[in-house]
Structures are given as structure tokens and as C-alpha cells.
Design a protein around this motif. Structure first.
Motif, mmCIF file in Angstrom:
data_model
loop_
_atom_site.group_PDB
_atom_site.id
_atom_site.type_symbol
_atom_site.label_atom_id
_atom_site.label_comp_id
_atom_site.label_asym_id
_atom_site.label_seq_id
_atom_site.Cartn_x
_atom_site.Cartn_y
_atom_site.Cartn_z
ATOM 1 N N ALA A 141 0.934 -1.095 0.097
ATOM 2 C CA ALA A 141 -0.049 0.010 0.023
ATOM 3 C C ALA A 141 1.006 1.269 0.041
ATOM 4 C CB ALA A 141 -0.881 0.057 1.272
ATOM 5 N N ILE A 142 2.178 1.216 0.096
ATOM 6 C CA ILE A 142 3.011 2.127 0.239
ATOM 7 C C ILE A 142 3.129 2.942 -1.509
ATOM 8 C CG2 ILE A 142 5.492 3.160 0.539
ATOM 9 C CD1 ILE A 142 5.763 0.845 2.374
ATOM 10 N N ASP A 143 2.942 4.216 -1.296
ATOM 11 C CA ASP A 143 3.216 4.903 -2.616
ATOM 12 C C ASP A 143 4.573 4.947 -2.937
ATOM 13 O OD1 ASP A 143 2.777 6.432 -4.846
ATOM 14 O OD2 ASP A 143 2.168 8.233 -3.700
ATOM 15 N N GLY A 172 5.753 6.131 -5.637
ATOM 16 C CA GLY A 172 5.710 7.355 -6.614
ATOM 17 C C GLY A 172 6.169 8.561 -5.870
ATOM 18 N N SER A 173 6.219 8.561 -4.559
ATOM 19 C CA SER A 173 6.730 9.630 -3.687
ATOM 20 C C SER A 173 8.107 9.459 -3.129
ATOM 21 C CB SER A 173 5.707 9.849 -2.540
ATOM 22 O OG SER A 173 5.806 8.932 -1.491
ATOM 23 N N GLY A 206 8.097 7.273 -0.285
ATOM 24 C CA GLY A 206 7.801 5.639 -0.642
ATOM 25 C C GLY A 206 8.935 4.608 -0.255
ATOM 26 N N ARG A 261 9.201 1.877 2.669
ATOM 27 C CA ARG A 261 9.099 0.572 2.388
ATOM 28 C C ARG A 261 10.678 -0.173 2.967
ATOM 29 N NH1 ARG A 261 9.295 -1.897 -3.932
ATOM 30 N NH2 ARG A 261 11.246 -0.662 -3.919
ATOM 31 N N LYS A 301 -5.399 2.789 5.287
ATOM 32 C CA LYS A 301 -5.573 2.527 3.686
ATOM 33 C C LYS A 301 -5.843 1.166 3.414
ATOM 34 C CE LYS A 301 -2.850 3.740 -0.387
ATOM 35 N NZ LYS A 301 -1.497 4.252 -0.785
#
Length: 298
Positions: free
Chosen positions: A124-126, A128-129, A132, A136, A234
Motif C-alpha cells: 500500500a506504500i506509494d 511514486g513519492s 515511499g 518500504r 488505507k
């Protein structure tokens, strides 16, 4: 010497000779100050050297009406340690709490996550940032190495011994231990370091800190809590989790897959194996399988 003088010397003993953390020392001190406050409110003028079992029993009775059994047990334990120190320093010849019973409390079993739940949180970690990749790597390190959150945020680049397959971890009381780190966790740390951390403007004093915020400073424990709880919301995970949940899951999964308690104790940095034994209570099915597999009368 008055109570404040004894307390000051006791705190020095806890820090220098026992190597306890500042937070732990403050908790010990708070228990003693609570007793001092009780004595002052009731007009009882008595020194730590002269105070008797009856007075302490009255104090504990008063405390029992204000706090739960677990807090009461902690206060008794803290005071018992203080009076043991007084005996050690030849101020007293007896411990007035020796015959005072600690309330029985149920052993609180730690919450754990399944491997699927851990995978879902990390997925669920984004990525793209910029944060992120860092998040992780942090979660993989918490679960892959069983670290406390304080150990995670204080981890340094100079603590990484990837060629040998270990992290050097500074735990409670500044005690250091080496913890194995697997290739998966190493991979995500390397990605974070090469793709994200190397592009940050790092503030002075944090050049060796592994996990940094966007301003180039070290992360706080509270920030790690927030990251994990946001991910839990989330994915709709209906459990109250924290960084420590990953540590509990690390130990529980090792035990379920056949690791021995002594090895888990060393990796977690528990001073006593009694602390580690709590994980035995998590999976009775696992214990049954052990007996059936290894006992000659199976």
C-alpha cells in the motif's frame, strides 16, 4: 539525607551502573516521587531509611484505588528496586516491600500480523513519492530484523555490515548487538540509499543517519507510528498496530517456523529469556507439532 538526595543518587546508579535509558530512569523516579507526594499529603515525616512496611502498605492501598493492577504492579516493582538499592548501599538492612504482594495480572499477549497482512501494508506504500522508498525500506527493516522503533530511527549507515549479513543495533541501555539482515531487506535499503537519500540536502549531524525526513534530518518515533497507522487505515486493517507489532511478528514467525527461543532472545536483545517466552503463548498449535515431531512417546 532527604528523599531528593537519595533519589538523585539512585538515578545515578541506574544510569551509570545499570545502563538504563533516560525514559526508564524517569519512570523509576516517578514511582518514588508518587510515594513522597503521598507522605507529604498525609503529613508523614519519615526518611527512606526509616519507612516501614505498614506505611508502604497504606500507600499501595491508596494507589490501588487510583490505578489499574498493571500500573500498581509496576509501582511496587519500582519501589522494591529502590529499597534493594538502599540495602546494597548499606542504608538499610531490610526491604519493607519484601512481603507485600504484587497484584496478579494477566499476561498481555502482543498483537501480531500475518505475512499476508505485512505484504498488504508494504504494497500500500506509494512508491511514486520520495518517502515511499524510504517507508518500504523501514518496514522491511522492522519486520526483517525485529527492531524496536527507537533502534530503527537511530540506525546509522556505519551500522550496516551487508557483506557480513548483519546490522549493528544499539538497544536499551546503549547495549549493542548484531542482528542478521536478509538479502530482501538489504535490497530495499540499497534502493532507498541510492535513489532517494543520495539526493537529499542532509543537515549537519545527520550525515550518518540512515533514515531521513524530507528536510534531511532524522525521523522521530512518532513519525514512524503515523506512517504505519496511515497504511493500516488505507488497507482497512482492523487492528491497532504500531512499529512494535512488526517486531512481535518477526519473533512469532521465527518461532512458528522452528527457531529456538535462545536465538530469538539474542536477536531481539532481551536481557532475560522470560521476556522472549511470551511468544510461546501465541501459538499452542506450534507447540503440539513440536511434541509430535520430536518426543519419543509421540
Amino acid at each position: 539525607m532527604n528523599w531528593s538526595g537519595f533519589l538523585k543518587n539512585y538515578k545515578s546508579y541506574l544510569k551509570i551502573e545499570r545502563g538504563l535509558s533516560d525514559n526508564t530512569i524517569e519512570n523509576y523516579g516517578f514511582d518514588i516521587l508518587r510515594l513522597v507526594d503521598y507522605l507529604e499529603r498525609h503529613g508523614i515525616e519519615i526518611s527512606p531509611v526509616k519507612i516501614d512496611e505498614e506505611t508502604l502498605q497504606q500507600f499501595i492501598y491508596a494507589v490501588s484505588r487510583e490505578v489499574n493492577a498493571r500500573s500498581q504492579a509496576r509501582i511496587i516493582s519500582g519501589l522494591r528496586s529502590f529499597f534493594t538499592w538502599l540495602i546494597f548501599e548499606d542504608y538499610r538492612t531490610d526491604n519493607p516491600l519484601e512481603l507485600i504482594e504484587t497484584p496478579k495480572i494477566g499476561r498481555k499477549l502482543p498483537d501480531t500480523l500475518s505475512l499476508d497482512e505485512i505484504d498488504a501494508l508494504i504494497a500500500a506504500i506509494d512508491l511514486g513519492s520520495p518517502e515511499g522508498e524510504r517507508n518500504r525500506a523501514m518496514l522491511e527493516t522492522l519486520y526483517g530484523c525485529g527492531l524496536r522503533v527507537s533502534e530503527l530511527v537511530s540506525l546509522k549507515i556505519s551500522d550496516l555490515f551487508f557483506d557480513e549479513g548483519f546490522l549493528k543495533v544499539t538497544g536499551k541501555g546503549n547495549k549493542q548487538r548484531f542482528v542478521p539482515i536478509g538479502p530482501t531487506t538489504q535490497k530495499f535499503i540499497d534502493i532507498y540509499r541510492s535513489q532517494i537519500r543520495s539526493h537529499l540536502a542532509i543537515k549537519k549531524g545527520h550525515e550518518d543517519t540512515l533514515f531521513l525526513n524530507r528536510r534531511g534530518s532524522g525521523l522521530t518515533r512518532a513519525m514512524v507510528f503515523t506512517i504505519i497507522r496511515t497504511l493500516a487505515e488505507k488497507i482497512g486493517l482492523h487492528k491497532t498496530i504500531s512499529p512494535h507489532t512488526f517486531r512481535h511478528s518477526f519473533a512469532t514467525h521465527l518461532l512458528e517456523n522452528g527457531a529456538d527461543l535462545r536465538s530469538i532472545q539474542l536477536m531481539l536483545g532481551h536481557e532475560s529469556i522470560t521476556t522472549t517466552e511470551i511468544y510461546v503463548h501465541l501459538d499452542r498449535k506450534h507447540l503440539t507439532q513440536i511434541v509430535h515431531a520430536y518426543h519419543p512417546r509421540k
